[in-house]
Design a protein around this motif. Structure first.
Motif, PDB file in Angstrom:
ATOM      1  N   PRO A  70       0.819  -1.211   0.000  1.00  0.00           N
ATOM      2  CA  PRO A  70       0.000   0.000   0.000  1.00  0.00           C
ATOM      3  C   PRO A  70       0.857   1.266   0.000  1.00  0.00           C
ATOM      4  O   PRO A  70       0.513   2.238  -0.652  1.00  0.00           O
ATOM      5  N   ARG A  71       1.984   1.253   0.687  1.00  0.00           N
ATOM      6  CA  ARG A  71       2.844   2.432   0.736  1.00  0.00           C
ATOM      7  C   ARG A  71       3.423   2.751  -0.645  1.00  0.00           C
ATOM      8  O   ARG A  71       3.421   3.892  -1.076  1.00  0.00           O
ATOM      9  N   TRP A 109      -7.033  -3.689  -4.778  1.00  0.00           N
ATOM     10  CA  TRP A 109      -5.653  -4.191  -4.794  1.00  0.00           C
ATOM     11  C   TRP A 109      -5.500  -5.033  -3.534  1.00  0.00           C
ATOM     12  O   TRP A 109      -5.433  -4.507  -2.437  1.00  0.00           O
ATOM     13  N   HIS A 110      -5.468  -6.363  -3.704  1.00  0.00           N
ATOM     14  CA  HIS A 110      -5.430  -7.283  -2.568  1.00  0.00           C
ATOM     15  C   HIS A 110      -4.094  -8.022  -2.562  1.00  0.00           C
ATOM     16  O   HIS A 110      -3.895  -8.944  -3.347  1.00  0.00           O
ATOM     17  N   THR A 111      -3.199  -7.590  -1.700  1.00  0.00           N
ATOM     18  CA  THR A 111      -1.918  -8.276  -1.523  1.00  0.00           C
ATOM     19  C   THR A 111      -2.155  -9.425  -0.556  1.00  0.00           C
ATOM     20  O   THR A 111      -2.694  -9.222   0.535  1.00  0.00           O
ATOM     21  N   LYS A 112      -1.771 -10.635  -0.967  1.00  0.00           N
ATOM     22  CA  LYS A 112      -1.965 -11.821  -0.128  1.00  0.00           C
ATOM     23  C   LYS A 112      -0.676 -12.286   0.522  1.00  0.00           C
ATOM     24  O   LYS A 112      -0.705 -12.864   1.604  1.00  0.00           O
ATOM     25  N   LEU A 158      -6.622  -2.708  -0.453  1.00  0.00           N
ATOM     26  CA  LEU A 158      -6.951  -1.315  -0.689  1.00  0.00           C
ATOM     27  C   LEU A 158      -8.120  -1.283  -1.663  1.00  0.00           C
ATOM     28  O   LEU A 158      -8.096  -1.981  -2.672  1.00  0.00           O
ATOM     29  N   VAL A 159      -9.128  -0.476  -1.363  1.00  0.00           N
ATOM     30  CA  VAL A 159     -10.245  -0.280  -2.273  1.00  0.00           C
ATOM     31  C   VAL A 159     -10.132   1.151  -2.784  1.00  0.00           C
ATOM     32  O   VAL A 159     -10.071   2.099  -2.006  1.00  0.00           O
ATOM     33  N   THR A 170      -4.095 -10.268  -5.819  1.00  0.00           N
ATOM     34  CA  THR A 170      -5.081 -10.144  -6.886  1.00  0.00           C
ATOM     35  C   THR A 170      -5.476  -8.682  -7.052  1.00  0.00           C
ATOM     36  O   THR A 170      -5.693  -7.970  -6.067  1.00  0.00           O
ATOM     37  N   LEU A 171      -5.594  -8.268  -8.307  1.00  0.00           N
ATOM     38  CA  LEU A 171      -6.066  -6.944  -8.653  1.00  0.00           C
ATOM     39  C   LEU A 171      -7.404  -7.122  -9.359  1.00  0.00           C
ATOM     40  O   LEU A 171      -7.507  -7.884 -10.323  1.00  0.00           O
ATOM     41  N   THR A 172      -8.443  -6.445  -8.860  1.00  0.00           N
ATOM     42  CA  THR A 172      -9.763  -6.508  -9.479  1.00  0.00           C
ATOM     43  C   THR A 172     -10.127  -5.099  -9.938  1.00  0.00           C
ATOM     44  O   THR A 172     -10.088  -4.161  -9.145  1.00  0.00           O
ATOM     45  N   VAL A 173     -10.464  -4.965 -11.232  1.00  0.00           N
ATOM     46  CA  VAL A 173     -10.784  -3.665 -11.807  1.00  0.00           C
ATOM     47  C   VAL A 173     -12.232  -3.701 -12.285  1.00  0.00           C
ATOM     48  O   VAL A 173     -12.614  -4.572 -13.064  1.00  0.00           O
TER      49      VAL A 173
END
Length: 188
Positions: free
Chosen positions: A3-4, A77-80, A87-88, A67-70
């Motif tokens: 996120p940073r 932006w979902h870092t696993k 982040l939404v 996973t990135l969902t657009v």
């Protein structure tokens, strides 16, 4: 991308979005427009990513995946790995999962949505564009941004397969996308 790091890229993008005006410039070349159209995916779409971040002075690259969902109205932006973070991103701002939107993030979020949704006008306004083979290189027009970002490279044949952010001080973020795992996945 953590996120940073994502926030830093977005802040830089916001500088471009809010301060750049270029009234007498030529529009994007037809080949560039065709490439951008070829790269676009029908919305919504989801894609797995792997990021390798190389930072000067560190002996190894930092790795993350997720996973990135657009969608038309948001990006998730979902870092696993190595940490589970989400982040939404909507037109109203950037919201870490379960928290209020980050103060002052609306302009940044709007720029990110425009770029991820293939807004050729926003790309033309903020970047010099060079197309070579299957890669589009975006060089920032704004001097303030040029101090931090050397170029952003987007590569792929029928979709964006890799994005590389090259910073002036030598740091690099390379993000590889894998579309196979998601067949018609709806946005979260």
């Amino acid at each position: 991308m953590t996120p940073r790091v994502l926030l830093r890229v977005l802040i830089i993008g916001a500088l471009l979005w809010s301060e750049c005006t270029h009234a007498n410039e030529q529009p994007l070349e037809p080949e560039v427009l065709a490439f951008l159209q070829q790269q676009q995916q029908p919305l919504p779409f989801a894609v797995d990513f792997e990021q390798q971040r190389t930072i000067q002075g560190l002996p190894r690259a930092l790795l993350s995946s997720g996973t990135l969902t657009v969608a038309a109205d948001k990006v998730v932006w979902h870092t696993k790995e190595p940490l589970d973070q989400r982040l939404v991103i909507t037109a109203t701002g950037i919201q870490p999962d379960g928290e209020a939107a980050m103060r002052g993030s609306a302009v940044i979020a709007q720029l990110l949505l425009a770029v991820l949704q293939g807004d050729a006008e926003a790309i033309d306004k903020n970047f010099s564009v060079q197309l070579a083979a299957d890669c589009l290189t975006l060089t920032p027009k704004l001097e303030q941004l040029q101090q931090f970002v050397q170029a952003i490279e987007s590569c792929g044949n029928s979709s964006i397969e890799r994005i590389q952010l090259i910073e002036q001080q030598g740091n690099r973020s390379s993000i590889t996308f894998h579309y196979e795992a998601h067949n018609g996945v709806a946005a979260h």
